[in-house]
Structure formats: structure tokens, C-alpha cells
Design an enzyme around this catalytic site. Structure first.
Site, mmCIF file in Angstrom:
data_model
loop_
_atom_site.group_PDB
_atom_site.id
_atom_site.type_symbol
_atom_site.label_atom_id
_atom_site.label_comp_id
_atom_site.label_asym_id
_atom_site.label_seq_id
_atom_site.Cartn_x
_atom_site.Cartn_y
_atom_site.Cartn_z
ATOM 1 N N GLU A 500 0.789 -1.234 0.000
ATOM 2 C CA GLU A 500 0.000 0.000 0.000
ATOM 3 C C GLU A 500 0.822 1.285 0.000
ATOM 4 O O GLU A 500 0.643 2.135 0.888
ATOM 5 C CB GLU A 500 -0.972 0.000 1.183
ATOM 6 C CG GLU A 500 -2.054 -1.057 1.093
ATOM 7 C CD GLU A 500 -3.091 -0.952 2.205
ATOM 8 O OE1 GLU A 500 -2.879 -0.171 3.159
ATOM 9 O OE2 GLU A 500 -4.113 -1.649 2.124
ATOM 10 N N GLU A 604 -6.443 -7.916 -0.093
ATOM 11 C CA GLU A 604 -7.119 -7.713 1.195
ATOM 12 C C GLU A 604 -8.585 -7.408 0.955
ATOM 13 O O GLU A 604 -8.929 -6.623 0.070
ATOM 14 C CB GLU A 604 -6.488 -6.555 1.977
ATOM 15 C CG GLU A 604 -5.071 -6.765 2.450
ATOM 16 C CD GLU A 604 -4.558 -5.597 3.288
ATOM 17 O OE1 GLU A 604 -5.408 -4.829 3.801
ATOM 18 O OE2 GLU A 604 -3.338 -5.438 3.421
#
Length: 736
Positions: A500, A604
Site C-alpha cells: 500500500e 485484502e
């Protein structure tokens, strides 16, 4: 002889014997130390000098002494031997003393008193007759022998404690060594000729031991149940369980550990947990990273389930969907996954992430606390259950301090590396392929708490941005060199470069350039596994044609509706429809090089439909759901409730309730929402659920959700696949 010593020898000897009488421990009121007739008679018996004349002399002397003692009436009789034994300090039980240990000041005063007494005794010994002097030396010899035994026992205890062979517990954070409290004064009788322990003493000791056996476990349980006190080290039920036995250390000689390695992370006698580690010392490293703990043999013949090939056979990515799970909050601490490490701190202490937590705990306490967490939060049994649930891949998030730390870092260095290697071996044992995920980079690549430090981005940004970017490349050089070993060829199939990176706040070109450099380093080291880059929250459509010069790269997107204030308020029906339609279309477009980037996975996702979980949006912050999330950024600030319109009061109470209280309609919705997302992400290369285990957030834990009946028992056994119409769930309230 001049001065006060110019007296007859007999009173002198009596005075010296009195000086050997030990004062009552704890600094209580001093009693008269002059000998009673009974004590003197007892000494006479020991010396073989007791006779009728001696007893008569003692009785006559007692009458004279009683007249001289202040506060005693001439008619008052001295205490009988039985009465004196009842109040003798040596008869006090260990619990009476160990429950009130001396303070440092009291210990210092006691040491000074003992030293002073020792000097006075040495001076007075010069006055003793030869026979009395010999008896005094004999008493000292016996006391030294006994003291030596005590010190030897303490040394043995320290060695066993240091080696990890003693069972240990964490109570409200600190590591408390059970049985480490030593009683004082119970080993040596006050005077020779007296019994060391009578029947009553032994009965008292047995009663105390039984009470301790009952009370200690109760106290430990109560402490854990109540969350412990300050210190942030109390752990939730996820960390509960029996302490490691470390049986494999019995076959290792501690002297085989070189002096330079003793008490370092390479010394197995300092490890909290040695289960399934090779504890034979080796200094060997690959890429500067230790192989200590690994066995030299491995077996890749296991398959995760009948639907997938064994590890030593090729997985055809793009054809066979990945069905994986994360083990988040384990090697990289995340507050909402393990809130017990943070909830005991006050807001003004600012303990909000792993950086501030380890800084607050300090190096030694942080190392003990986190290594216990590494050992207990995710264990072999978890990987066995992951396989049984139908998963075939595991994504393992870890952070750069598993490899190294830098000046000013408070993080616990290198210990998590050992547990990462053991986790890979557990995955191998159960046929699970591994996706290595570097979750926290030097400087923080996104400024969020799960990168290690909440705050400004210090990676490719700020004063040390370039330095931290280079440090990250150096870490990849070490890791890719290590994992290029043949033993990892089949079990590690996916290798992440950076989790991320916040590309909406960083220069896109700078991130892409760094990723190209990192990919080149990994390939040059010999790793040919698939590489993973995050979409950086730019959106999948922005990645078409990017990194086209790098082979075997997967684009990773993380999909949640709850972190978007314009999606969290979707009604139940619309959330499932959005997963089936919106996310499915995005996946199909991205996975084709004609319309998008190419290989795409969802690394995710969860079934949570609110952002109500404790600490999910950071510590000491509210939620979008209830409208209690003000921020400095007007695009993300939420000060009005964002549950669906006209749904009543927005409350997190029911969302955070125990799943046993969920209605059947809500359970049905949660199951369908999860199954819709699985079907959507399998339109790409597959998915990894976030996450396997949490302390309390059920809707974020596959393990807890499966037990509650809101997630499938097997990943491939589903009742909904987005082909049927989505019910309106009109009987299900929209405000939870």
C-alpha cells in the site's frame, strides 16, 4: 584492658552471644536480647555442661536479671520456651514475608546493619575464650554453607530462566517469572541447639504452598480477564495458551554457543520459544541474514487440498484461482487486530502504533512482549486450520525490522525474522504457498499505523525520503538473496515489494521508478517468483501499460466499502450488488492486458459492513458509521453519521456485539456478502482475506467468522456466486 571492655570474661561472652542473635526481619520493634535461663540452659545442653548445679545457678541468676530488665515486674516470669517458639521470627511462614518484600531503601538499611554487626562481632571475637571462639567459628561455617546453597539455587534458577526452561506468564504486560521470589531467614536457625523446623512450621509451610497453588493461577486469570494494568503488555485471548516447553534445548550444550553469540538473537538459550527450530548453533548467513533455526532438509510433496497441485508441481496462475488468507497483526502489529497492547494506555500518552509502543516499553520489555506475541498469536495449529478451511495460499505481512533497524528506531530488531522462517516451514508442511508481503518500509510508505508509524510519509518524501528509499532497496537485496535459495523455490511463489504505497500522496513517477529498481534487484539475486506491486489507491484503470518492462508482475488491489464515506452508506442489498457488479467488472478489465494492467489479485478484503471495530480507524478516533471521525482533510473528514439514510440511529453497539447475538437475517447477509466478494475477485487471479485471527473483531477474522457460521467451512463451498438475484433484506435493519 581499658575502657568498657575492662570487665570479667564471663559477661563478655554472654554479650557476644547476644550480638549473634538475628534481629527480626522487616525492622520491627527490638525486643530485649538478654538471654533467659531457658536459652542459656539450652546452650549448656549442647555443650554437655548441663547439671543440677547449673540449673540452680540459672534460677538464681534469673531472679537477678528480672530485677534489672526495664519494664519487667520483679514478679513477672520470663516466657516459657514453648511461648518463645510461638513468637520466634524464624517460625514465620514464607508467604508472610514474600507477600511484603523489602523495598530498596529497607534492603540498603539492612545491608548496612549487617555490615556494622559483622565488624562488631569481629572485634568482640577477640574477647572470647578459646572454646567459645571455636563454637562461634563453627556457627559461621554452617551459616556460610547454607548461604552458599541459597546462592547456588539462585544461580540455577537464573540459568533456567535465561534458557527459557522455566514457565513464564505475561501479567498486565511485564514478563513475570513464577517462583522467582526468594524467602529470607528460613534456612538458618537463630542459635545452634534449636530446632530448624518443628511440626507446626512444616504444617504452616504446606498450607502456604497449597494456598499459592490455588491463588496464583486465579490471580493470573483475573489479571488477563480484566485487561491488566498499565504497561500495554497485557494480551488478549489470542495470546493465551501453555508456555513453550523448549524440550529441544536439552540436547544442546550451552557451552557450544560462542562467546560472541551469547545473549544475542542467535543464542537459542535466549529464545522464548524453540519449538520446531533447529537449535544447533551456526553462524552461517545468506545475504547477511542468518539461517539459524532452519533444518537442512525439506519436503515439497504436500498439497493443500485435493483441488490443487502439491508444492513441487506447477501452479497455473490465471487459470487456478488463489484462495488465500492473511496472517495480519502478527509480525507487524496492528492496533485493531490486537487492541490489548494499546487499550491500557491513556490518550495523552500517545501510544498509537508499533513505533510508540516499543518506544514506551523499552528495548528489553518490548523484545520479551513481542516475542511472546510472535510465539502465541499465530502457531502451527493456525496453519493446520488454514489448510482445513480450504485455503491454498497464505500472505505473511512483516516489516523491515525483521531484517534490520536504523539509528533512532525503537522497533524490536530481527526476532520476527526467525518466526517468519518458521511460518514458511509450517506452510510447506501443510502444502500452502506463500505470498511474502513487506508491510512496513523505512520511513513508512503510507503514514498509517500498520506500516509501523502513524504520521507523515518518510519514504520517497521529506528530508530522509531518498535515504529511506535506498534502505528499502538494500533490504530487498538481502531478502531476495536469501529467498533465492532452492529450498524456497516451490513454497514462496509471490513476493511483494511494498504494501500500500500511498501513491495519491506521493509522486507516481517516483514510486514506479523505485519499483522498477526493486524488481531488477530481486531478479538479479535469482528470484523468479511473481512480484507484487500495490495499486496505490489510484484505481485499477490507471495502471494500464505501467511496468511493462518487468516480467511476472501482479497488481494488488485492496477492496473495502467501509473506508469510503460514499460507499459505507450503501444499503445491504446494494453492497452485495456492488461487489457482484462493480468489483467484478473492475477485475475483468484489469486482468486483461488489452484493457488493463494484466495479472490482478485482491490482496485484502473482509465481510465487515461498518468501520466500527475498535481502533480500526486509529486509536482514540471514532468512525464514519457514527459520524465521529473528524480529520484535517475535508475530503476524508466525517462528522455526520454515514449509515444508510433513514435507517434510524447509527450505532456501533450491534456491529461490535458478540456474533451469538446476530439475527439469522444478519448472518445470512454476512455470508452472502463474503461469497459475493469471493466470486468477484476470482474474476481476476484470486484473493486473500484480511485476516485469519483477531482478538475481538469477528467480522475481520476468518477463524472467528467460520466458528460463528458467517463464513464458509471450505473456501470453495458456497451457496451464492453472483448469478442469482440479490434479496432486498427488507426485514434486516440497515443501521447495523
Amino acid at each position: 584492658m581499658a575502657g568498657p571492655h575492662n570487665r570479667d570474661a564471663k559477661p563478655d561472652r554472654e554479650r557476644v552471644r547476644r550480638s549473634h542473635h538475628r534481629p527480626r526481619e522487616g525492622g520491627g520493634a527490638r525486643r530485649d536480647t538478654r538471654d533467659t535461663p531457658e536459652i542459656q540452659a539450652s546452650r549448656d545442653v549442647q555443650d554437655g555442661r548441663r547439671d543440677t548445679k547449673a540449673l540452680d545457678r540459672r534460677e538464681r541468676r534469673e531472679k537477678r536479671v528480672s530485677r534489672d530488665i526495664p519494664g519487667r515486674s520483679p514478679r513477672q516470669k520470663p516466657r516459657s520456651p514453648e511461648r518463645r517458639r510461638r513468637i520466634d521470627p524464624s517460625s514465620f511462614t514464607s508467604s508472610e514475608r514474600s507477600s511484603n518484600p523489602l523495598s530498596f531503601d529497607s534492603l540498603a538499611k539492612l545491608d548496612a546493619h549487617n555490615e556494622k554487626t559483622s565488624r562488631r562481632t569481629q572485634e568482640q571475637e577477640q574477647l572470647l575464650a578459646p572454646g567459645d571462639k571455636d563454637r562461634g567459628h563453627e556457627r559461621q561455617r554452617k551459616e556460610k554453607v547454607t548461604s552458599g546453597r541459597v546462592l547456588k539455587d539462585k544461580a540455577k534458577h537464573r540459568r533456567k530462566s535465561d534458557h527459557g526452561k522455566e514457565k513464564r506468564r505475561v501479567v498486565s504486560g511485564p514478563l513475570a517469572e513464577e517462583g522467582n521470589v526468594r524467602t529470607r531467614g528460613g534456612y538458618v536457625a537463630e542459635e545452634s541447639g534449636k530446632k530448624r523446623f518443628g511440626r507446626k512450621c512444616w504444617i504452616s509451610v504446606l498450607v502456604v504452598v497449597l494456598l499459592l497453588v490455588i491463588l496464583i493461577p486465579v490471580g493470573v486469570y483475573a489479571s488477563k480477564k480484566n485487561g491488566g494494568g498499565g504497561g500495554g503488555g497485557s494480551v488478549g485471548s489470542s495470546d493465551d495458551g501453555p508456555e513453550p516447553a523448549n524440550e529441544n534445548l536439552k540436547n544442546v550444550n550451552e557451552n557450544d554457543i560462542p562467546a560472541a553469540a551469547k545473549n544475542t538473537y542467535l543464542d537459542p538459550f535466549t529464545w522464548y520459544d524453540t519449538k520446531d527450530f533447529n537449535v544447533t548453533y551456526t553462524p552461517e548467513t545468506i545475504g547477511g541474514l542468518p539461517v539459524m533455526g532452519l533444518d537442512s532438509k525439506w519436503d515439497d510433496s504436500t498439497r493443500a487440498n485435493p483441488n490443487v497441485p502439491p508444492l513441487d508441481k506447477e501452479w497455473i496462475y490465471g487459470t487456478m484461482p488463489i484462495r488465500g488468507v492473511n496472517v495480519g497483526g502478527w509480525l507487524s502489529i496492528e492496533p485493531f487486530i490486537t487492541p490489548s497492547y494499546f487499550e491500557s494506555y491513556k490518550p495523552n500518552q500517545g501510544i498509537i502504533d508499533e513505533y510508540t509502543l516499543t518506544r514506551e516499553l523499552g528495548p528489553q520489555k518490548a523484545a520479551k512482549t513481542l516475542e511472546r506475541h510472535y510465539s502465541m498469536f499465530i502457531k502451527e495449529e493456525d496453519f493446520k486450520q488454514i489448510q482445513a478451511a480450504g485455503f491454498d495460499h497464505v500472505r505473511i505481512p512483516f516489516s523491515y525490522w525483521a531484517v534490520t533497524t536504523y539509528p533512532g528506531d525503537p522497533y524490536v530488531p530481527k526476532i520476527s525474522w526467525r518466526y517468519l522462517l518458521r511460518a514458511i516451514e509450517y506452510c510447506r508442511k501443510y502444502g500452502l504457498r506463500v505470498n511474502l508481503d513487506l508491510h512496513g518500509l523505512p520511513g513508512s510508505q503510507n503514514g498509517w499505523n500498520h506500516s509501523g508509524r502513524l504520521g507523515p510519509i518518510g519514504w520517497l518524501n521529506g528530508t530522509d525520503g531518498a535515504l529511506n528509499a535506498q534502505r528499502s532497496l538494500d533490504i530487498h537485496l538481502q531478502m531476495s538473496t536469501f529467498f533465492a535459495q532452492p529450498r524456497y523455490k516451490n513454497v514462496i511463489t509471490i513476493y511483494g515489494l511494498a504494501n500500500e504505497p500511498k501513491m495519491i500522496a506521493l509522486p507516481t513517477a517516483a514510486v514506479l521508478e523505485w519499483e522498477s529498481k526493486a524488481a531488477a534487484i530481486v531478479r538479479k539475486s535469482g528470484m523468479q517468483q511473481y512480484l507484487v506491486v500495490g495499486d496505490g489507491f489510484l484505481g485499477l484503470s490507471k495502471w494500464k501499460g505501467q511496468l511493462s518492462d518487468v516480467q511476472n508482475v501482479i497488481l494488488d488491489v485492496h477492496q473495502y466499502t467501509i473506508f469510503n464515506k460514499n460507499q459505507i452508506n450503501f444499503p445491504h442489498q446494494k453492497k452485495i450488488q456492488y461487489a457482484c457488479q462493480g468489483w467484478t467488472e473492475q477485475m475483468k478489465e484489469s486482468v486483461s492486458v488489452a484493457t488493463g494492467f494484466g495479472p490482478t489479485i485482491c490482496g485484502e478484503w473482509s465481510q465487515a459492513d461498518t468501520d466500527c471495530a475498535l481502533y480500526l480507524n486509529n486509536i482514540n478516533t471514532g468512525s464514519r458509521w457514527e459520524g465521529t471521525l473528524p480529520t484535517d482533510d475535508p475530503t476524508t473528514s466525517v462528522t455526520t453519521p454515514r449509515c444508510p439514510p433513514d435507517s434510524g440511529t447509527c450505532s456501533c453497539d450491534k456491529a461490535n456485539a458478540d456474533p451469538s447475538s446476530y439475527s439469522e437475517e444478519y448472518k445470512q447477509w454476512l455470508m452472502m456478502y463474503a461469497e459475493a466478494q469471493m466470486a468477484s475477485f476470482e474474476a481476476g487471479w484470486g484473493w486473500f482475506y484480511w485476516t485469519w485471527a483477531t482478538e475481538s473483531a469477528t467480522q475481520w477474522s476468518w477463524k472467528a467468522g467460520m466458528a460463528a457460521g458467517i463464513l464458509p467451512k471450505k473456501t470453495w463451498q458456497r451457496d451464492f456466486n453472483c448469478t442469482a438475484n440479490v434479496p432486498d433484506f427488507k426485514d434486516l435493519p440497515e443501521n447495523y
